[in-house]
Design a protein around this motif. Structure first.
Motif, PDB file in Angstrom:
ATOM      1  N   ASP A 263       0.830  -1.208   0.000  1.00  0.00           N
ATOM      2  CA  ASP A 263       0.000   0.000   0.000  1.00  0.00           C
ATOM      3  C   ASP A 263       0.862   1.255   0.000  1.00  0.00           C
ATOM      4  O   ASP A 263       2.069   1.210   0.240  1.00  0.00           O
ATOM      5  CB  ASP A 263      -0.904   0.036   1.248  1.00  0.00           C
ATOM      6  CG  ASP A 263      -1.867  -1.144   1.294  1.00  0.00           C
ATOM      7  OD1 ASP A 263      -2.147  -1.702   0.221  1.00  0.00           O
ATOM      8  OD2 ASP A 263      -2.323  -1.492   2.392  1.00  0.00           O
ATOM      9  N   GLU A 265       0.845   5.079   1.829  1.00  0.00           N
ATOM     10  CA  GLU A 265       0.244   5.832   2.933  1.00  0.00           C
ATOM     11  C   GLU A 265       0.508   7.320   2.740  1.00  0.00           C
ATOM     12  O   GLU A 265       1.635   7.737   2.481  1.00  0.00           O
ATOM     13  CB  GLU A 265       0.818   5.374   4.266  1.00  0.00           C
ATOM     14  CG  GLU A 265       0.183   6.077   5.463  1.00  0.00           C
ATOM     15  CD  GLU A 265       0.732   5.588   6.793  1.00  0.00           C
ATOM     16  OE1 GLU A 265      -0.068   5.203   7.662  1.00  0.00           O
ATOM     17  OE2 GLU A 265       1.973   5.622   6.957  1.00  0.00           O
ATOM     18  N   LYS A 309     -13.291  10.736   2.575  1.00  0.00           N
ATOM     19  CA  LYS A 309     -13.462   9.336   2.988  1.00  0.00           C
ATOM     20  C   LYS A 309     -14.091   8.521   1.859  1.00  0.00           C
ATOM     21  O   LYS A 309     -13.660   7.401   1.565  1.00  0.00           O
ATOM     22  CB  LYS A 309     -14.330   9.268   4.243  1.00  0.00           C
ATOM     23  CG  LYS A 309     -14.541   7.872   4.807  1.00  0.00           C
ATOM     24  CD  LYS A 309     -15.288   7.957   6.128  1.00  0.00           C
ATOM     25  CE  LYS A 309     -15.395   6.594   6.816  1.00  0.00           C
ATOM     26  NZ  LYS A 309     -16.387   5.719   6.210  1.00  0.00           N
ATOM     27  N   GLU A 313     -12.245   5.329   0.039  1.00  0.00           N
ATOM     28  CA  GLU A 313     -12.874   4.008   0.079  1.00  0.00           C
ATOM     29  C   GLU A 313     -13.226   3.509  -1.322  1.00  0.00           C
ATOM     30  O   GLU A 313     -13.193   2.308  -1.584  1.00  0.00           O
ATOM     31  CB  GLU A 313     -14.108   4.045   0.979  1.00  0.00           C
ATOM     32  CG  GLU A 313     -13.738   4.206   2.453  1.00  0.00           C
ATOM     33  CD  GLU A 313     -14.937   4.246   3.379  1.00  0.00           C
ATOM     34  OE1 GLU A 313     -16.080   4.400   2.871  1.00  0.00           O
ATOM     35  OE2 GLU A 313     -14.742   4.131   4.605  1.00  0.00           O
ATOM     36  N   GLY A 317      -9.224   1.932  -0.278  1.00  0.00           N
ATOM     37  CA  GLY A 317      -8.373   2.296   0.851  1.00  0.00           C
ATOM     38  C   GLY A 317      -9.156   2.564   2.116  1.00  0.00           C
ATOM     39  O   GLY A 317     -10.369   2.357   2.184  1.00  0.00           O
ATOM     40  N   SER A 318      -8.454   3.038   3.133  1.00  0.00           N
ATOM     41  CA  SER A 318      -9.084   3.363   4.412  1.00  0.00           C
ATOM     42  C   SER A 318      -8.451   4.630   4.967  1.00  0.00           C
ATOM     43  O   SER A 318      -7.325   4.988   4.612  1.00  0.00           O
ATOM     44  CB  SER A 318      -8.920   2.210   5.410  1.00  0.00           C
ATOM     45  OG  SER A 318      -7.540   1.951   5.635  1.00  0.00           O
ATOM     46  N   ILE A 319      -9.188   5.309   5.845  1.00  0.00           N
ATOM     47  CA  ILE A 319      -8.731   6.592   6.375  1.00  0.00           C
ATOM     48  C   ILE A 319      -8.967   6.616   7.879  1.00  0.00           C
ATOM     49  O   ILE A 319      -9.990   6.123   8.363  1.00  0.00           O
ATOM     50  CB  ILE A 319      -9.458   7.763   5.668  1.00  0.00           C
ATOM     51  CG1 ILE A 319      -8.901   9.116   6.121  1.00  0.00           C
ATOM     52  CG2 ILE A 319     -10.958   7.705   5.865  1.00  0.00           C
ATOM     53  CD1 ILE A 319      -9.346  10.277   5.229  1.00  0.00           C
ATOM     54  N   ILE A 320      -7.999   7.136   8.634  1.00  0.00           N
ATOM     55  CA  ILE A 320      -8.116   7.224  10.089  1.00  0.00           C
ATOM     56  C   ILE A 320      -7.671   8.605  10.552  1.00  0.00           C
ATOM     57  O   ILE A 320      -6.980   9.322   9.823  1.00  0.00           O
ATOM     58  CB  ILE A 320      -7.277   6.144  10.809  1.00  0.00           C
ATOM     59  CG1 ILE A 320      -5.792   6.293  10.447  1.00  0.00           C
ATOM     60  CG2 ILE A 320      -7.794   4.744  10.509  1.00  0.00           C
ATOM     61  CD1 ILE A 320      -4.883   5.416  11.288  1.00  0.00           C
ATOM     62  N   PHE A 333      -4.294   8.134   5.266  1.00  0.00           N
ATOM     63  CA  PHE A 333      -5.061   7.164   4.498  1.00  0.00           C
ATOM     64  C   PHE A 333      -4.133   6.301   3.679  1.00  0.00           C
ATOM     65  O   PHE A 333      -3.031   6.714   3.299  1.00  0.00           O
ATOM     66  CB  PHE A 333      -6.131   7.832   3.627  1.00  0.00           C
ATOM     67  CG  PHE A 333      -5.643   8.771   2.566  1.00  0.00           C
ATOM     68  CD1 PHE A 333      -5.303   8.302   1.307  1.00  0.00           C
ATOM     69  CD2 PHE A 333      -5.528  10.133   2.814  1.00  0.00           C
ATOM     70  CE1 PHE A 333      -4.878   9.167   0.309  1.00  0.00           C
ATOM     71  CE2 PHE A 333      -5.115  11.009   1.832  1.00  0.00           C
ATOM     72  CZ  PHE A 333      -4.778  10.518   0.569  1.00  0.00           C
ATOM     73  N   THR A 334      -4.565   5.067   3.477  1.00  0.00           N
ATOM     74  CA  THR A 334      -3.785   4.123   2.682  1.00  0.00           C
ATOM     75  C   THR A 334      -4.570   3.747   1.436  1.00  0.00           C
ATOM     76  O   THR A 334      -5.801   3.681   1.454  1.00  0.00           O
ATOM     77  CB  THR A 334      -3.476   2.846   3.473  1.00  0.00           C
ATOM     78  OG1 THR A 334      -4.716   2.283   3.948  1.00  0.00           O
ATOM     79  CG2 THR A 334      -2.578   3.135   4.659  1.00  0.00           C
TER      80      THR A 334
END
Length: 336
Positions: A263, A265, A309, A313, A317-320, A333-334
């Motif tokens: 991935d 980041e 977001k 997605e 990917g995902s986001i924090i 996010f990745t």
């Protein structure tokens, strides 16, 4: 026939409860035990001994006394509560107190209804402010300010500013709708991430200079991904705009891009005012603004993070987010 009936009850998603002539539970399927979080076998017990839902107990009594079906809505008592719609029907007997109660889980339907209601209320609120300002400016111009060059320019600028705000709100809403429905597929191509970061920085550089905030980029020259360049730029710009908006003069916003196994980041870190911990779980919701007084003075409708977001997605990917009040925020996010 009994095995056949038991097979039906086991396979049902709805909870089923049957009481006998004594008013005791004769049948309770597995779905009911799951929905009401029952930890022991309820058979041969009175309903009041098994669960504490006064409205449901009243509905069962009413169905028996009136000999008609009764519908009632209950919220379960456990932490992750469910909303259940229960239809209680009296058994067709000449005497006795038996009923059949069918429990439908309507939690998701209720959530969608509340989301829709909140959405309409939020859109109405966001539209009201610029429309009120535009209407006031137009009325002032028509009342004579149009003939005064100084006032005419001032109120025309007010109209222009709020029209742009309305335009951005409409564009953001359309982007959100497009992301949620998947109406417009991603236009994937090879993207150099350092170029993506540089172009995104250019779009917020004026706001950053006005705020007295500097932006730094740390990214390898050759790191690439396959994705929709316009949408990813939009996501990164939204994150940068937020970081700049909630930074103090003299603050620093840092963009770090690196490889993480298979991935990539991307991290946007600021030294701004931070986010209270109770607001962190909700900041990616549409229209959500943690501190409404501070958010309002800095503009924005609370859609930027929701759009970011959605874009991340859509790329798989995902986001924090991590934040400490008064010290700053890190959103990472990745993307595969």
């Amino acid at each position: 026939a009994r095995d056949w009936l038991e097979g039906i009850l086991v396979g049902m998603a709805e909870g089923v409860l049957v009481t006998d002539q004594r008013g005791r539970i004769a049948v309770a399927n597995q779905a009911l035990e799951r929905l009401l979080a029952l930890h022991e076998n309820p058979v041969d017990k009175k309903p009041a001994e098994v669960f504490r839902y006064p409205s449901l107990l009243e509905a069962m009594e009413q169905a028996v006394s009136e000999r008609n079906p009764v519908a009632v809505e209950i919220r379960t008592l456990e932490v992750n509560f469910r909303v259940l719609e229960v239809v209680v029907t009296p058994l067709l007997q000449s005497s006795g107190a038996g009923v059949v109660a069918v429990f439908h889980d309507i939690t998701e339907r209720k959530r969608i209804e509340e989301t829709r209601r909140d959405f309409v209320a939020n859109v109405s609120h966001e539209l009201r402010t610029p429309l009120t300002a535009i209407r006031g400016a137009v009325e002032t111009l028509l009342d004579g300010a149009l003939n005064d060059a100084q006032y005419a320019q001032k109120f025309t600028q007010t109209i222009d500013r709020h029209v742009k705000r309305l335009e951005k709100l409409v564009v953001d809403l359309l982007d959100l709708a497009s992301l949620e429905t998947g109406e417009h597929p991603l236009e994937r191509k090879k993207i150099k991430l350092k170029d993506l970061a540089s172009s995104s920085l250019a779009m917020v550089s004026e706001a950053a200079a006005k705020q007295g905030v500097s932006i730094e980029i740390n990214a390898p020259e050759d790191l690439e991904i396959t994705g929709d360049e316009r949408k990813l730029e939009q996501a990164l710009v939204n994150l940068l705009e937020n970081a700049v908006k909630f930074s103090r003069s003299g603050g620093v916003v840092t963009v770090n891009i690196s490889r993480r196994h298979d991935d990539v980041e991307l991290m946007v870190k600021d030294t701004g005012i931070g986010i209270p911990p109770e607001h962190l779980p909700r900041i990616f919701e549409r229209f959500y603004r943690g501190d409404k007084s501070r958010s309002r003075t800095r503009g924005g409708a609370g859609l930027g993070l929701a759009i970011a977001k959605g874009i991340i997605e859509a790329h798989g990917g995902s986001i924090i987010v991590e934040s400490e009040l008064g010290k700053g925020t890190l959103i990472s996010f990745t993307i595969p």
